[in-house]
Enzyme design. Structure first.
Site, PDB file in Angstrom:
ATOM      1  CG  HIS A 277      73.529  68.880 -10.764  1.00  0.00           C
ATOM      2  ND1 HIS A 277      73.402  69.836  -9.783  1.00  0.00           N
ATOM      3  CD2 HIS A 277      73.414  69.537 -11.947  1.00  0.00           C
ATOM      4  CE1 HIS A 277      73.223  71.017 -10.357  1.00  0.00           C
ATOM      5  NE2 HIS A 277      73.224  70.864 -11.667  1.00  0.00           N
ATOM      6  CD  GLU A 278      73.785  68.205 -15.552  1.00  0.00           C
ATOM      7  OE1 GLU A 278      72.808  68.773 -16.059  1.00  0.00           O
ATOM      8  OE2 GLU A 278      74.707  68.853 -15.013  1.00  0.00           O
ATOM      9  CG  HIS A 281      69.069  70.480 -14.207  1.00  0.00           C
ATOM     10  ND1 HIS A 281      68.630  71.563 -13.503  1.00  0.00           N
ATOM     11  CD2 HIS A 281      70.422  70.513 -14.128  1.00  0.00           C
ATOM     12  CE1 HIS A 281      69.674  72.231 -13.019  1.00  0.00           C
ATOM     13  NE2 HIS A 281      70.767  71.609 -13.384  1.00  0.00           N
ATOM     14  CD  GLU A 357      72.049  74.656 -12.459  1.00  0.00           C
ATOM     15  OE1 GLU A 357      72.504  73.598 -11.979  1.00  0.00           O
ATOM     16  OE2 GLU A 357      71.667  74.757 -13.637  1.00  0.00           O
TER      17      GLU A 357
HETATM   18 ZN   LIG Z   1      72.747  72.119 -13.251  1.00  0.00          ZN
END
Ligand SMILES: [Zn+2]
Length: 415
Positions: A277-278, A281, A357
């Site tokens: 997930h990171e 980003h 997100e």
């Molecule tokens: Zn996030």
């Protein structure tokens, strides 16, 4: 003057009362009927006690948040109305003729006053997180962070205010355009130095300790083309029981940071999901989009502030014993307008963040292809921070930079 003071307090009381009823009476965190019994239903993965604590804790935290933002506005209005701001300017001018030193003195008194008056609220917030066992920070450690905060913000504020008022004096009409132009390199600079100079003032950062896990994470990072030296662990277990990971910094200082609590308490598959997930980003350059958006919003904010500030100071300046709109003593008005505008803009900013997100969740599940681990990660996050799975609508609007846990788990279930 008394009338304005009265109305300010009256409106604040009404506002506080509204949120007290909204959060404690009119809404609760029960989830829609069709999701009862699914993996998104907290009753399936929290104990009865955890459920009860989650509800109480969220209500109190949300209430404190909604109390504290306009509380700041009340302070600024009172500082102006009762001539305190004018008094601080007099002290500064009596001490020195140099503009920069006057700014140093004025901003110190204003910051100190705001810090002291808001202390009860920030202490309550600390006390509540400690009471619910989210924070494990001792009072002295928390106080140390507060002091660092104070001085870091003070230093940044002095620089900004000095440049700002110099521009206001020199270019009465176009100051805000120049201020905006200056804010661009300044924002980039702060974002660049944050992970290396500012964050380490609060916590220790180091490469991952668990080498076996590091190898797996780096293998995943390689899939996403992220250089290995950009993954860090931060020592948070002395301060909190919550779990977290984030991406920070730009250019050569950009990095992915994992809290040691996350590494200690989640399974490997769960950590890999968070990591993916990171990495999303990082790969999608969300920090750069964020900075770009911030710069655009600053432009609009300064444009409106310029208009309203001149208008407000014309009307109320003499009442507050301030001669000119661009005297240092008008700073609380500037801060009041900026704070009002950013509060009004926060629902839109949060919506954009929630969109990013969600994109990161999508990327992560496609990369890891492990639905069970992803779902249990969100369940663990809920438990560790006692966060509500399905917050009231206004709370989501103003506070949720991430989709709610309900939304995130429902999305994963459909994969
Ligand atoms: Zn996030």
């Amino acid at each position: 003057m008394r009338k304005i003071a009265f109305w300010t307090l009256f409106l604040y009381a009404i506002y506080a009362l509204f949120f007290a009823f909204y959060l404690f009476q009119w809404t609760n965190s029960s989830i829609p009927a069709q999701y009862k019994g699914t993996s998104a239903d907290p009753a399936t993965f929290l104990t009865k006690k955890e459920l009860m604590l989650t509800e109480q804790f969220s209500e109190v935290k949300n209430f404190l948040f909604f109390l504290s933002v306009p509380y700041e506005w009340v302070i600024y209005i009172f500082v102006l109305l009762f001539g305190l701001s004018a008094r601080f300017q007099q002290w500064a001018e009596a001490t020195t003729k140099r503009r920069f030193m006057q700014t140093v003195i004025y901003v110190f008194w204003l910051s100190l006053l705001v810090q002291v008056v808001t202390f009860p609220l920030s202490y309550t917030s600390y006390y509540v997180t400690k009471m619910y066992n989210i924070s494990t920070q001792t009072f002295s450690s928390w106080m140390r962070d507060e002091l660092i905060d104070f001085w870091v913000n003070y230093a940044i504020m002095v620089v900004i205010v000095y440049v700002l008022y110099m521009l206001m004096k020199k270019f009465e009409k176009r100051w805000w355009v120049y201020a905006w132009l200056c804010s661009i390199p300044f924002t980039l600079f702060l974002t660049f130095i944050q992970p290396v100079f500012i964050d380490p003032l609060y916590n220790d950062f180091y490469p991952l300790k668990n080498k076996q896990l590091e190898a797996k994470i780096l293998a995943l990072a390689e899939k996403a083309n992220i250089p290995a030296e950009h993954v860090f662990e931060v020592n948070m277990s002395e301060k909190t029981n919550a779990l977290n990971a984030y991406v920070t910094g730009i250019g050569s200082n950009s990095r992915i940071v994992l809290w040691d609590t996350t590494l200690e308490r989640l399974s490997e598959d769960e950590i890999l999901f968070i990591m993916a997930h990171e990495m999303a980003h990082y790969v999608m350059k969300h920090i750069y989009w964020g900075v770009g958006l911030y710069i655009a919003v600053t432009f609009i904010g300064l444009l409106l502030t310029n208009r309203w500030m001149k208008r407000m100071m014309k009307r109320f300046g003499s009442l507050c014993r301030i001669e000119k709109w661009n005297d240092l003593a008008s700073l609380p008005m500037f801060l009041l307008l900026i704070s009002l505008l950013s509060f009004a803009a926060s629902p839109a900013m949060n919506a954009i963040s929630r969109y990013e997100e969600h994109a990161a969740d999508k990327y992560a599940i496609e990369l890891t292809k492990n639905k069970e681990a992803a779902i249990s990660t969100f369940q663990q996050l809920t438990r560790s921070s006692l966060s509500e799975v399905h917050p009231p609508y206004i709370v989501k609007l103003f506070r949720y930079s991430h989709p709610t846990i309900l939304e995130r788990i429902i999305f994963l279930e459909k994969q």
